[in-house]
Design a protein around this motif. Structure first.
Motif, mmCIF file in Angstrom:
data_model
loop_
_atom_site.group_PDB
_atom_site.id
_atom_site.type_symbol
_atom_site.label_atom_id
_atom_site.label_comp_id
_atom_site.label_asym_id
_atom_site.label_seq_id
_atom_site.Cartn_x
_atom_site.Cartn_y
_atom_site.Cartn_z
ATOM 1 N N LYS A 54 -9.964 43.172 -39.899
ATOM 2 C CA LYS A 54 -11.049 43.814 -39.255
ATOM 3 C C LYS A 54 -11.291 45.390 -39.062
ATOM 4 N N ARG B 227 -4.959 43.148 -38.145
ATOM 5 C CA ARG B 227 -6.080 44.462 -38.252
ATOM 6 C C ARG B 227 -6.563 44.627 -39.762
ATOM 7 N N GLN C 167 -10.535 46.015 -31.549
ATOM 8 C CA GLN C 167 -9.266 45.919 -32.037
ATOM 9 C C GLN C 167 -8.266 46.878 -31.586
#
Ligand code: ATP
Ligand code: MG
Length: 424
Positions: free
Chosen positions: A201, A198, A59
């Motif tokens: 995750k 984001r 990420q």
């Protein structure tokens, strides 16, 4: 006309003129690293892509947007290294370097990130990295900060400040993560596309966003410091005590999360307002879970990286130039016999004065032309051989910088006279 081939955008060639200062900064940094018992390690520029995905994190900007990845001839995905830690940890596990021992490594070299090139930000740039393995207490955190602070001091770099934060242990971060997700879920209107992605995750990554429109929502977000577990808090306070004891100044920055996923507990950055937008000169922190995560044992670890281009720029701004310039001698020789003799003398001088730069005139030319070359080469001393000197076994010696005094001496006295003039 044949078309000229240009370099790749964001990958500048370092030219001899700028490398003088680079080399001097490098040698200062290496000396200090060795002084703190760090040893050099050199890992390849290419590693398996998976290594960076599993360490830096999928990420992160670095892995999701900035990597140079490609398939090799066996269809295996490889990437140019965007940072050094992953490779060092991979090597340490592979060679059993972490078994029941502590290790301190440094490395230096190019890194590759597909970013928008601008001043202080390139696609090929250089870092000095240091990593310490097997140390649990905050003493080693302090040592890394003292070491980097010594580098700034030694190089005459001022206006650089230390920002500190603790990200806690992975365990304590879970609780904080929940609180953070709740907060951002209540403020999705203020989040950009990246951050919404984001949120699921890796919500802490949102705190690292550089989007100015999100500054407010990030500023008001709950802070990790208020949710640290006891162990992380004790560790962090221990570090602050060391720093206070050494009178190292710092600013606590609860929004400092760093751009890579693997950090735990202490994170820090050295920043400056002298370099415009590219303010971070050095960044690092603990990554106590990383070795295990890559298949090794449970090994404490901490490291940091200095951006070399930014450091050199700072040194240049501080006005300190090449700090270990070597005396330069230019050997002028006119005439066949003088040319033959000058090559012999040049080797003799190189034997005796290994720290000197000796340039022997090549391809002839008049005295005037050769002196011009000596001047352009910024020589300290010119040695002069012509027919007359050959006949008398003498040689001319001229100081190029201080008023240009010239004398003629016997060739037997040459080494002595050079030693005298360069203070060797
Ligand atoms: P930034 O926020 O400036 O992008 P970063 O957090 O991505 O930095 P790190 O991965 O921590 O950077 O790398 C350590 C140091 O390497 C940075 O502090 C900086 O000095 C330098 N650096 C990182 N990326 C670049 C780049 N593209 N060009 C030049 N130097 C860089
Ligand atoms: Mg970056």
């Amino acid at each position: 006309m044949t078309e000229k081939i240009k370099s790749i955008r964001g990958m500048p060639t370092l030219l001899p003129a700028e490398l003088k200062l680079w080399q001097s900064v490098e040698s200062t940094v290496k000396k200090i690293l060795s002084n703190y018992a760090f040893q050099e390690i050199r890992t390849p520029l290419l590693e398996r892509t998976e290594l960076f995905q599993r360490t830096i994190g999928e990420q992160t900007d670095v892995v999701s947007k900035e990597m140079y990845s490609f398939l090799d001839r066996k269809e295996q995905s490889l990437s140019l290294r965007p940072e050094a830690t992953a490779g060092v940890v991979r090597a340490g596990i592979e060679h059993g370097l972490f078994h029941n021992q502590t290790q301190k490594f440094w490395s230096m070299g190019p890194m590759y990130r597909y970013e928008r090139p601008q001043k202080g930000r390139y696609r090929q740039f250089h870092q000095v990295n240091m990593e310490a393995f097997g140390y649990e207490g905050p003493g080693i955190d302090a040592e890394l900060i003292l070491l980097t602070s010594r580098i700034w001091r030694k190089l005459g770099v001022e206006d650089i400040q230390l920002e500190l934060n603790s990200l806690g242990t992975a365990e304590s971060r879970k609780g904080y993560r929940t609180i953070l997700v709740e907060y951002f879920n209540d403020h999705t209107d203020s989040l950009d596309e990246d951050s919404i992605l984001r949120l699921e995750k890796n919500p802490m990554r949102i705190l690292d966003s550089k989007n100015p429109e999100m500054a407010d929502v990030i500023h008001s977000a709950p802070k990790m410091n208020d949710h640290l577990d006891q162990e992380s808090e004790d560790h962090f306070n221990g570090l602050l005590e060391y720093l206070d004891g050494h009178r190292i100044q710092y600013v606590l920055n609860p929004r400092l999360v760093r751009g890579l996923d693997y950090y735990t507990k202490t994170v820090f950055e050295w920043t400056t307002d002298k370099l415009g937008a590219q303010a971070t000169v050095c960044g690092g922190g603990r990554y106590d879970d990383l070795v295990k995560q890559l298949g090794g044992k449970d090994v404490f670890a901490i490291g940091c990286a200095i951006g070399f281009e930014r450091l050199v720029e700072l040194v240049e701004l501080s006005g300190k130039k090449d700090q270990n310039g070597h005396p330069k001698i230019y050997l002028v020789a006119v005439g066949d016999q003088a040319e033959a003799k000058s090559s012999e003398l040049a080797e003799m001088i190189r034997d005796q004065f290994e720290d000197c730069v000796l340039e022997l005139n090549q391809d002839g030319g008049s005295f005037k032309q050769q002196f011009k070359r000596a001047d352009r080469a910024e020589s300290d001393i010119a040695l002069i051989l012509g027919d007359e000197e050959i006949e008398n076994d003498t040689i001319g010696i001229k100081l190029m910088k201080e008023g240009g005094d010239q004398e003629t001496i016997s060739q037997d006295k040459l080494l002595e006279s050079i030693a005298d003039k360069i203070g060797a």
